[in-house]
Motif scaffolding. Structure first.
Motif, mmCIF file in Angstrom:
data_model
loop_
_atom_site.group_PDB
_atom_site.id
_atom_site.type_symbol
_atom_site.label_atom_id
_atom_site.label_comp_id
_atom_site.label_asym_id
_atom_site.label_seq_id
_atom_site.Cartn_x
_atom_site.Cartn_y
_atom_site.Cartn_z
ATOM 1 N N UNK A 233 3.865 -2.679 11.706
ATOM 2 C CA UNK A 233 3.733 -1.228 11.530
ATOM 3 C C UNK A 233 5.068 -0.547 11.790
ATOM 4 N N UNK A 234 5.764 -0.956 12.840
ATOM 5 C CA UNK A 234 7.060 -0.353 13.160
ATOM 6 C C UNK A 234 8.084 -0.625 12.055
ATOM 7 N N UNK A 235 8.067 -1.845 11.499
ATOM 8 C CA UNK A 235 8.995 -2.184 10.419
ATOM 9 C C UNK A 235 8.697 -1.345 9.174
ATOM 10 N N UNK A 236 7.430 -1.147 8.858
ATOM 11 C CA UNK A 236 7.071 -0.340 7.695
ATOM 12 C C UNK A 236 7.413 1.128 7.923
ATOM 13 N N UNK A 237 7.266 1.609 9.149
ATOM 14 C CA UNK A 237 7.601 2.996 9.456
ATOM 15 C C UNK A 237 9.086 3.241 9.242
ATOM 16 N N UNK A 238 9.917 2.308 9.667
ATOM 17 C CA UNK A 238 11.360 2.438 9.472
ATOM 18 C C UNK A 238 11.698 2.383 7.987
ATOM 19 N N UNK A 239 11.056 1.476 7.244
ATOM 20 C CA UNK A 239 11.318 1.355 5.809
ATOM 21 C C UNK A 239 10.880 2.614 5.070
ATOM 22 N N UNK A 240 9.704 3.150 5.428
ATOM 23 C CA UNK A 240 9.221 4.358 4.777
ATOM 24 C C UNK A 240 10.114 5.556 5.076
ATOM 25 N N UNK A 241 10.689 5.581 6.272
ATOM 26 C CA UNK A 241 11.575 6.681 6.626
ATOM 27 C C UNK A 241 12.800 6.689 5.722
ATOM 28 N N UNK A 242 13.329 5.508 5.405
ATOM 29 C CA UNK A 242 14.482 5.431 4.512
ATOM 30 C C UNK A 242 14.113 5.827 3.088
ATOM 31 N N UNK A 243 12.874 5.601 2.688
ATOM 32 C CA UNK A 243 12.450 5.937 1.335
ATOM 33 C C UNK A 243 12.233 7.434 1.148
#
Length: 56
Positions: free
Chosen positions: A21-31
């Motif tokens: 979840x934390x990895x996806x949150x960081x990735x979504x923030x960049x998107x």
């Protein structure tokens, strides 16, 4: 399988899920940056068009 093994497996799965979840949150923030920049550019163009339209 005793209760302790089951509990350890559940805790490990929870940790892995939290990491994912934390990895996806960081990735979504960049998107989100291109979306916000396009929105800002659109608002800029609309305000510029309004100002030019009012001046004519």
């Amino acid at each position: 399988m005793n209760t302790f093994d089951r509990q350890a497996i559940i805790e490990q799965a929870d940790r892995e899920y939290d990491e994912w979840v934390e990895k996806m949150r960081i990735k979504d923030k960049e998107d989100r940056y291109p979306v916000w920049s396009m929105l800002g550019f659109g608002l800029f163009c609309m305000s510029l068009g309004f100002i030019v339209g009012r001046s004519i």
